[in-house]
Scaffold this motif. Structure first.
Motif, PDB file in Angstrom:
ATOM      1  N   SER A 119       0.857  -1.191   0.000  1.00 16.70           N
ATOM      2  CA  SER A 119       0.000   0.000   0.000  1.00 16.70           C
ATOM      3  C   SER A 119       0.890   1.238   0.000  1.00 16.70           C
ATOM      4  CB  SER A 119      -0.906  -0.003   1.235  1.00 16.70           C
ATOM      5  OG  SER A 119      -1.841  -1.048   1.168  1.00 16.70           O
ATOM      6  N   SER A 129      -2.344   6.031   0.019  1.00 19.23           N
ATOM      7  CA  SER A 129      -3.271   5.096   0.642  1.00 19.23           C
ATOM      8  C   SER A 129      -3.259   5.343   2.146  1.00 19.23           C
ATOM      9  CB  SER A 129      -2.838   3.656   0.332  1.00 19.23           C
ATOM     10  OG  SER A 129      -3.780   2.732   0.820  1.00 19.23           O
ATOM     11  N   ARG A 131      -4.239   2.339   6.288  1.00 19.66           N
ATOM     12  CA  ARG A 131      -3.742   1.183   5.546  1.00 19.66           C
ATOM     13  C   ARG A 131      -3.938  -0.127   6.295  1.00 19.66           C
ATOM     14  NH1 ARG A 131       2.116   2.079   3.572  1.00 19.66           N
ATOM     15  NH2 ARG A 131       2.456   2.554   5.772  1.00 19.66           N
ATOM     16  N   GLU A 135      -6.151  -0.873   8.594  1.00 26.73           N
ATOM     17  CA  GLU A 135      -7.579  -1.190   8.648  1.00 26.73           C
ATOM     18  C   GLU A 135      -8.069  -1.688   7.301  1.00 26.73           C
ATOM     19  OE1 GLU A 135     -11.732   0.916  10.213  1.00 26.73           O
ATOM     20  OE2 GLU A 135      -9.867   2.068  10.109  1.00 26.73           O
ATOM     21  N   LYS A 136      -7.619  -1.055   6.230  1.00 25.40           N
ATOM     22  CA  LYS A 136      -8.029  -1.455   4.881  1.00 25.40           C
ATOM     23  C   LYS A 136      -7.608  -2.878   4.557  1.00 25.40           C
ATOM     24  CE  LYS A 136      -6.342   1.323   2.002  1.00 25.40           C
ATOM     25  NZ  LYS A 136      -5.948   1.922   0.723  1.00 25.40           N
ATOM     26  N   ASP A 142      -9.576  -5.394   6.533  1.00 24.53           N
ATOM     27  CA  ASP A 142     -10.923  -5.495   5.975  1.00 24.53           C
ATOM     28  C   ASP A 142     -10.929  -6.328   4.700  1.00 24.53           C
ATOM     29  OD1 ASP A 142     -11.660  -3.837   8.018  1.00 24.53           O
ATOM     30  OD2 ASP A 142     -12.046  -2.078   6.766  1.00 24.53           O
ATOM     31  N   GLU A 143      -9.936  -6.101   3.849  1.00 29.75           N
ATOM     32  CA  GLU A 143      -9.893  -6.804   2.571  1.00 29.75           C
ATOM     33  C   GLU A 143      -9.666  -8.292   2.764  1.00 29.75           C
ATOM     34  OE1 GLU A 143      -7.966  -6.299  -1.865  1.00 29.75           O
ATOM     35  OE2 GLU A 143      -6.917  -5.416  -0.169  1.00 29.75           O
ATOM     36  N   VAL A 185     -14.567   1.225   5.812  1.00 31.90           N
ATOM     37  CA  VAL A 185     -13.652   2.214   5.242  1.00 31.90           C
ATOM     38  C   VAL A 185     -13.954   2.279   3.749  1.00 31.90           C
ATOM     39  CG1 VAL A 185     -11.251   2.797   4.761  1.00 31.90           C
ATOM     40  CG2 VAL A 185     -11.872   1.811   6.967  1.00 31.90           C
ATOM     41  N   THR A 186     -14.218   3.464   3.242  1.00 34.18           N
ATOM     42  CA  THR A 186     -14.611   3.615   1.848  1.00 34.18           C
ATOM     43  C   THR A 186     -13.539   4.340   1.046  1.00 34.18           C
ATOM     44  OG1 THR A 186     -15.690   5.755   2.194  1.00 34.18           O
ATOM     45  CG2 THR A 186     -17.017   3.771   2.594  1.00 34.18           C
ATOM     46  N   ASN A 221     -10.676   7.601   1.948  1.00 33.00           N
ATOM     47  CA  ASN A 221      -9.267   7.680   1.573  1.00 33.00           C
ATOM     48  C   ASN A 221      -8.962   8.995   0.863  1.00 33.00           C
ATOM     49  OD1 ASN A 221      -6.660   5.807   1.168  1.00 33.00           O
ATOM     50  ND2 ASN A 221      -6.948   7.030  -0.674  1.00 33.00           N
ATOM     51  N   GLU A 259     -10.712  -4.044  -1.065  1.00 36.46           N
ATOM     52  CA  GLU A 259     -10.449  -3.272   0.152  1.00 36.46           C
ATOM     53  C   GLU A 259     -11.594  -2.349   0.542  1.00 36.46           C
ATOM     54  OE1 GLU A 259      -6.828  -1.201  -0.701  1.00 36.46           O
ATOM     55  OE2 GLU A 259      -7.462  -0.747  -2.739  1.00 36.46           O
ATOM     56  N   TYR A 260     -12.456  -1.997  -0.389  1.00 35.67           N
ATOM     57  CA  TYR A 260     -13.584  -1.122  -0.063  1.00 35.67           C
ATOM     58  C   TYR A 260     -14.911  -1.845  -0.245  1.00 35.67           C
ATOM     59  CZ  TYR A 260      -9.921   2.424  -0.477  1.00 35.67           C
ATOM     60  OH  TYR A 260      -8.760   3.144  -0.327  1.00 35.67           O
TER      61      TYR A 260
END
Length: 450
Positions: free
Chosen positions: A73, A78, A81, A83-84, A87-88, A190-191, A195, A298-299
């Protein structure tokens, strides 16, 4: 709204320093070490796979077994990072347990997928690109009913239908509290827009919502409040003058009014999966355009039903605020073609007795309605901070409040408190514009490790 030029320069400097450090270490060497650490296999080749604005990817080949992709990332572009990535990995693990649609697999802090030898779907349908800065758009030389375009839309429709079948009682990110626990909504989403707010508006990361959300109305109100807070917190390039500031403030208050007064028939869900970044450039296909893998989850989160019911913006590849060929082309040609193909896919599922959401009113009908009643534009404006202003005044205001005659007329629709705050707010923005400074919301360590 324009980007904050000081924020852009600051974060681009961070990116340049990060890139320099990565090159000094050697990204291929680092990717090799990480692949060995997580896969316990010896790499024989490491090559750059694809480097976008937000991630740098390297394909690692081994003496045996599948190739893997190691992704970094990009610092400075980005954000949130950790958290993204968490989440992904969670959403990929969830989808892998439910379906083969994504055909993606996760391992520790890395991602691999089948089909890395294939091409991105975008490459089959985009117009020739001669400049890296050029906006990617659909190849208008393709016949409207060309097999290539129809096949591309069909493959995308299949994924949309699959995602719409996964439903949850809250709006947020799918996860597990423990490995043995069932899948559930565990935290906020996280959207992509979050970001971008940090990257090009210097929005304070700590001011984002906490979530998750139990209702659509609460989520839409939160998005509207983010728009207002964005206007307040972006110090530079936010407004042109006092009149521009008033119009931007009023538009955001009116969006919040719509959110507060609207009553969604799906207010309490269940909420389907929705991916902010699902588009042809994140779909890997073989030479026959069959999907091999869907990347960049990721989103992806459980979202308001209205998001899933909106027309996909990617039908001509570029987002609405960058549409080269305009709304008329989209509405007259590409949306009807996609809806026809989507309807065919829905019928095929029914014929094979596979479940589809609300067969009496299928997704294709819902999407058609979203364009007719303006829901598409409301959802797009709610999710898009930098295209919000133009979308609101062109497609939303008159739809909800009647023909526009004057800004004073719209001002009277605001609450007493909103009206009282207008002039102090205008003066605040004028003062910020004069100061030409940038607030610091994160330390260096927070930027690197968050």
């Amino acid at each position: 709204m324009n980007f904050d030029d000081l924020a852009c320069r600051k974060h681009e400097t961070v990116f340049i320093l990060w890139k320099r450090s990565l090159n000094e270490i050697g990204p291929e060497q680092l990717a090799r070490k990480l692949a060995l650490l997580h896969c316990k296999r010896t790499a024989v080749e490491v090559k750059s796979l694809s480097n976008g604005a937000y991630n740098e990817c390297f394909r690692v080949k081994f003496t045996s077994g599948p190739d893997v992709v190691v992704r970094f990332s990009v610092l400075g572009r980005s954000f949130l990072r950790k958290e993204k990535v968490t989440d992904e990995l969670a959403i990929m693990s969830y989808i892998a347990t439910q379906s083969t649609t994504a055909n993606s697999y996760s391992h520790s802090q890395g991602v691999w997928c089948r089909g890395v030898r294939s091409k991105l779907l975008t490459e089959h349908i985009q117009a020739p690109v001669t400049d890296k800065k050029q906006t990617v758009v659909l190849n208008m030389g393709l016949d409207m009913f060309s097999p290539i375009l129809c096949k591309a839309y069909r493959e995308m429709a299949r994924v949309l239908l699959a995602l719409s079948e996964y439903k949850f009682p809250y709006i947020g990110v799918v996860g597990k509290d423990t490995p043995e626990a069932p899948w559930s909504i565990t935290k906020r989403a996280v959207t992509f827009n979050m970001n971008e707010l940090v990257r090009i508006a210097n929005y304070p990361p700590q001011d984002f919502h906490k979530g998750p959300f139990p209702t659509t109305s609460e989520y839409f109100i939160m998005l509207a409040e983010h728009h207002l807070h964005h206007l307040k917190m972006q110090r530079n390039n936010a407004v042109l003058d006092e009149d521009d500031c008033r119009k931007k403030y009023i538009a955001r208050c009116l969006l919040r009014k719509i959110a507060q007064e609207s009553h969604s028939p799906h207010d309490k869900g269940p909420f389907p999966l929705f991916c902010d970044d699902f588009r042809p450039s994140n779909v890997i296909v073989d030479n026959d355009l069959n999907i091999q893998s869907v990347i960049d989850w990721e989103y992806c989160y459980a979202a308001p039903v209205e998001f899933a019911h909106c027309s996909p913006w990617w039908l001509i590849l570029s987002p609405p605020e960058e549409w080269v060929y305009g709304l008329d082309d989209f509405l007259a040609n590409f949306l009807p073609l996609f809806l026809e193909i989507l309807s065919q896919c829905e019928q095929e599922l029914l014929d094979t007795h596979l479940p589809v959401s609300n067969p009496e009113k299928p997704l294709s009908s819902r999407i058609r309605e979203s364009m007719e009643n303006g829901l598409f534009w409301f959802c797009l404006a709610a999710r898009t901070s930098f295209g919000f202003y133009e979308i609101y005044w062109r497609f939303i205001d008159e739809n909800y409040f009647g023909k526009f005659h004057s800004l004073d007329e719209r001002l009277m629709l605001l609450s007493d408190g909103e009206q009282e705050n207008l002039e102090p707010f205008v003066q605040l923005k004028m003062q910020q514009a004069k100061e030409n400074t940038l607030d610091r919301h994160q330390t260096g360590d927070q930027l690197v490790y968050s």
